[in-house]
Motif scaffolding. Structure first.
Motif, PDB file in Angstrom:
ATOM      1  N   CYS A 548       0.852  -1.198   0.000  1.00 21.89           N
ATOM      2  CA  CYS A 548       0.000   0.000   0.000  1.00 21.89           C
ATOM      3  C   CYS A 548       0.879   1.237   0.000  1.00 21.89           C
ATOM      4  O   CYS A 548       2.071   1.179   0.324  1.00 21.89           O
ATOM      5  N   LEU A 549       0.294   2.369  -0.385  1.00 25.82           N
ATOM      6  CA  LEU A 549       0.983   3.646  -0.349  1.00 25.82           C
ATOM      7  C   LEU A 549       0.505   4.450   0.857  1.00 25.82           C
ATOM      8  O   LEU A 549      -0.689   4.463   1.185  1.00 25.82           O
ATOM      9  N   VAL A 605       4.920  -3.324 -10.976  1.00 22.85           N
ATOM     10  CA  VAL A 605       3.504  -3.716 -11.048  1.00 22.85           C
ATOM     11  C   VAL A 605       2.851  -3.624  -9.669  1.00 22.85           C
ATOM     12  O   VAL A 605       1.740  -3.089  -9.514  1.00 22.85           O
ATOM     13  N   VAL A 606       3.528  -4.142  -8.645  1.00 22.57           N
ATOM     14  CA  VAL A 606       2.974  -4.075  -7.282  1.00 22.57           C
ATOM     15  C   VAL A 606       2.825  -2.623  -6.828  1.00 22.57           C
ATOM     16  O   VAL A 606       1.825  -2.237  -6.218  1.00 22.57           O
ATOM     17  N   PHE A 607       3.806  -1.790  -7.171  1.00 24.91           N
ATOM     18  CA  PHE A 607       3.756  -0.367  -6.797  1.00 24.91           C
ATOM     19  C   PHE A 607       2.594   0.341  -7.489  1.00 24.91           C
ATOM     20  O   PHE A 607       1.834   1.094  -6.868  1.00 24.91           O
ATOM     21  N   ASP A 608       2.432   0.076  -8.799  1.00 25.11           N
ATOM     22  CA  ASP A 608       1.345   0.719  -9.542  1.00 25.11           C
ATOM     23  C   ASP A 608      -0.017   0.258  -9.045  1.00 25.11           C
ATOM     24  O   ASP A 608      -0.973   1.043  -8.985  1.00 25.11           O
ATOM     25  N   LEU A 612      -3.087   2.523  -7.637  1.00 26.37           N
ATOM     26  CA  LEU A 612      -4.471   2.436  -8.095  1.00 26.37           C
ATOM     27  C   LEU A 612      -5.434   2.171  -6.939  1.00 26.37           C
ATOM     28  O   LEU A 612      -6.524   2.744  -6.864  1.00 26.37           O
ATOM     29  N   ALA A 613      -5.032   1.299  -6.016  1.00 27.06           N
ATOM     30  CA  ALA A 613      -5.879   0.982  -4.863  1.00 27.06           C
ATOM     31  C   ALA A 613      -6.089   2.209  -3.979  1.00 27.06           C
ATOM     32  O   ALA A 613      -7.122   2.343  -3.306  1.00 27.06           O
ATOM     33  N   GLN A 617      -3.594   8.045  -9.937  1.00 31.44           N
ATOM     34  CA  GLN A 617      -3.522   7.872 -11.387  1.00 31.44           C
ATOM     35  C   GLN A 617      -2.081   7.559 -11.768  1.00 31.44           C
ATOM     36  O   GLN A 617      -1.140   8.140 -11.224  1.00 31.44           O
ATOM     37  N   LEU A 618      -1.926   6.639 -12.705  1.00 30.37           N
ATOM     38  CA  LEU A 618      -0.587   6.234 -13.135  1.00 30.37           C
ATOM     39  C   LEU A 618      -0.008   7.262 -14.102  1.00 30.37           C
ATOM     40  O   LEU A 618      -0.688   7.727 -15.019  1.00 30.37           O
TER      41      LEU A 618
END
Length: 637
Positions: A548-549, A605-608, A612-613, A617-618
């Motif tokens: 998570c971020l 991929v896990v970071f992006d 998103l979660a 926005q990417l």
């Protein structure tokens, strides 16, 4: 001695000339105000007679029914305002219409050119309102007789610097003001126009304001002559200042009808509060909570404010000074004798009385909402759906009432059955776990995004309730709502999560051991992400998600950041903290990956996905899709 011999020509005092120039050229923004002023003066004259007659009933003569009559002559281009009030004698006429030094006008004119442009207390004094007649008239005639006098007086002036005074045979007491209209003001010699002005400004004057009934056109000339000889008068104003009456005298239907009258809303109000304050500050207020929000509620430049009256006389439609911005949906009336207005009675001056009234009226609205929330929860639910987001502006704008407003707020929480904002902070506190000393919340773009945020996982595991915030105003609200009932608010998506007593010693020890055991993995991930992250660390928040971020303690939240950027505001650079769950199979696979290219792709991929979660926005969605497709093909192969 003839009447002509008794006629005198006198000059205005210097300050009156100055005032007339101001009246005609700059003081009033709306010419129709003249009728409000002259009717107010007529009402004052009736009040003075009523007061004097308490000790001397003979002043009423044979005419005890006080009234105001407004008439016009389209052909002669005149408008007249007549009352049967106290009237004036010769000395009164010269004193009030020839000089207004006693009222402090000279001081007002001096101050008008200063920086603050203060004015003196001139409201309700006959002399000043009277001069508004020259806005529309090039000549004004006053015919008056005092209640205890045998002879009347005629005063006349064109407003250029002189006036005449002469005796007059006048049958009844009172005053008649005849305006000889200017060429560009003949619109006022019209019954429909005059009626509309009266209903707008003087509808609630306690005296009946009479005008002649205007007969329908008829082909019978004899009938028309009869009507001219015996005109029929009708009352134009309602004379029902509802707010001045006792609450016990007013029915619900009357309250509802009055709301529709002042708000132009066809739906009945949700609630109202009618109050009279007496003492050092005296005023009446009638406040309504509408049932439905107007279309422009979220436009802070919308028309708002209460209707302001002074002694039943309409002053302004949107007096914004009596309620704070977050209560801009409230409709109603306030009527006070204690307010400072400018000389044209169109602008409310900065005054301690206004501040005191604003504080009292704000508390009255909050009390009304509090009672509704406790005694009529269904009605309050309806109110919240319409006006809840506006009320959330309150804690930022009204620090003095922050706690009271907080009790009125409603939120969706992890205990809610759906997405409705139906939980109070008091209800949240009643369900807190033993040892819990914080109120937890999470912000997201939508209710579903908040409810499915990975940050909630450890809270669900421990059975801790979390507020789910998704309104645009929520992050701004929480930046000003620091605590409630001694419990501080904590954003579970920000900073280092510390559950305090809710974490056992075993939990804390396990967290420390996990962080130490995964130091190499965190370093490898940080090398891949580089400048895209502030830091990489082992999470204490996740049980089911791989990562998570987290926003830094002093950084702006993602939701607020997007709002500011959408408004064109340049925002400082902010980097998230990337937290990983080392117990998740995907992170374990990542830790065991020896191919650095594949490690890099999987890390990205896990970071992006974590981005998103979080509702982000990417920056490069195309690269994300390519990496994901590449990994899927390798798995499929």
């Amino acid at each position: 001695m003839t009447v002509e011999a008794q006629k005198e020509t006198l000059g205005f005092q210097t300050e009156v000339k100055q005032l007339l120039h101001l009246m005609i050229h700059s003081l009033y923004s709306n010419r129709e105000i003249f009728l409000r002023e002259l009717i107010s003066n007529a009402s004052d004259a009736a009040d003075k007679l009523r007061y004097e007659a308490l000790n001397n009933s003979a002043l009423l003569e044979s005419d005890p029914n006080l009234e105001i009559r407004v008439d016009f002559d389209k052909d002669a281009k005149t408008v007249s305002i007549a009352d049967n009030g106290i009237g004036m004698n010769r000395d009164d006429v010269i004193a009030h219409l020839g000089t207004i030094a006693k009222s402090g006008t000279a001081d007002f004119l001096q101050n008008l050119s200063g920086d603050q442009k203060k004015d003196s207390q001139l409201i309700g004094q006959f002399g000043v309102g009277f001069y508004s007649a020259f806005i529309v008239a090039d000549k004004v005639t006053v015919e008056t007789r005092k209640a205890d006098a045998d002879e009347g007086v005629r005063w006349e002036s064109d407003g250029s610097g002189e006036f005449t005074v002469e005796p007059l045979d006048k049958e009844g007491r009172g005053t008649t003001i005849i305006l000889h209209l200017k060429d560009d003001a003949d619109e006022f010699a019209d019954g429909w126009r005059l009626r509309n002005i009266i209903r707008k400004y003087s509808d609630h004057i306690s005296l009946p304001i009479m005008m002649k009934k205007e007969a329908m056109p008829s082909g019978d000339e004899d009938e028309a002559k009869d009507e001219e000889q015996a005109p029929e008068w009708e009352t134009v104003n309602t004379a029902k200042a509802l707010w001045t009456r006792s609450r016990s005298e007013i029915s619900d239907d009357e309250y509802n009808e009055f709301y529709k009258h002042i708000s132009h809303d066809h739906v009945e109000p949700l609630k109202w509060s009618h109050n009279r304050v007496e003492g050092k500050l005296e005023y009446n207020s009638l406040l309504y909570i509408p049932a439905k929000a107007p279309f422009d509620l979220y436009n802070r430049d919308m028309q708002k404010g209460l209707k302001l009256y002074v002694q039943r006389v309409y002053i302004m439609d949107q007096a914004e000074e009596f309620l704070p911005m977050y209560l801009r949906f409230i409709k109603g009336v306030v009527d006070s004798n204690n307010l400072s207005l400018n000389v044209s009675r169109e602008i409310l001056q900065k005054d301690p009385a206004v501040d005191s009234m604003k504080s009292a009226l704000t508390k009255r609205v909050l009390d009304m909402l509090d009672k509704m929330a406790k005694k009529e929860p269904e009605a309050y639910t309806s109110f919240w759906k319409e006006f809840g987001q506006v009320l959330k502006e309150g804690p930022a704008e009204d620090h003095a009432n922050r706690e009271r407003i907080a009790k009125l707020l409603r939120f969706t929480t992890t205990e809610s059955a759906g997405t409705d904002q139906d939980q109070s902070l008091e209800g949240y506190l009643s369900r807190m776990k033993e040892g819990q000393d914080k109120i937890y919340y999470i912000s997201a773009e939508t209710p579903k995004a908040a409810a499915n945020s990975p940050h909630l996982e450890v809270f669900r595991k421990k059975g801790l309730e979390v507020l789910l915030l998704s309104d645009r105003v929520d992050e701004w609200l929480m930046s000003h709502l620091f605590e409630f009932d001694g419990k501080s608010f904590v954003d579970i998506g920000r900073g280092d999560l510390d559950l305090g007593k809710l974490d056992s010693e075993d939990d804390k020890k396990a967290q420390e051991e996990s962080a130490k055991a995964n130091e190499d993995l965190m370093k490898r991930i940080k090398d891949v992400l580089g400048a895209d992250v502030e830091d990489v660390r082992v999470t204490h928040r996740l049980t089911d998600s791989p990562a998570c971020l987290v926003v830094g303690d002093n950084d702006m939240g993602l939701q607020m950041r997007r709002i500011m950027e959408a408004a064109g505001q340049a925002m400082p650079e902010s980097k998230p903290i990337f937290e990983i769950n080392p117990e998740h199979p995907l992170v374990k696979r990542l830790d065991n990956e020896s191919d650095e290219d594949r490690f890099g792709d999987l890390t990205r991929v896990v970071f992006d996905q974590a981005n998103l979660a979080a509702g982000g926005q990417l920056d490069d969605p195309g690269s994300y899709v390519q990496r994901l497709n590449k990994l899927l093909l390798e798995i499929a192969g």
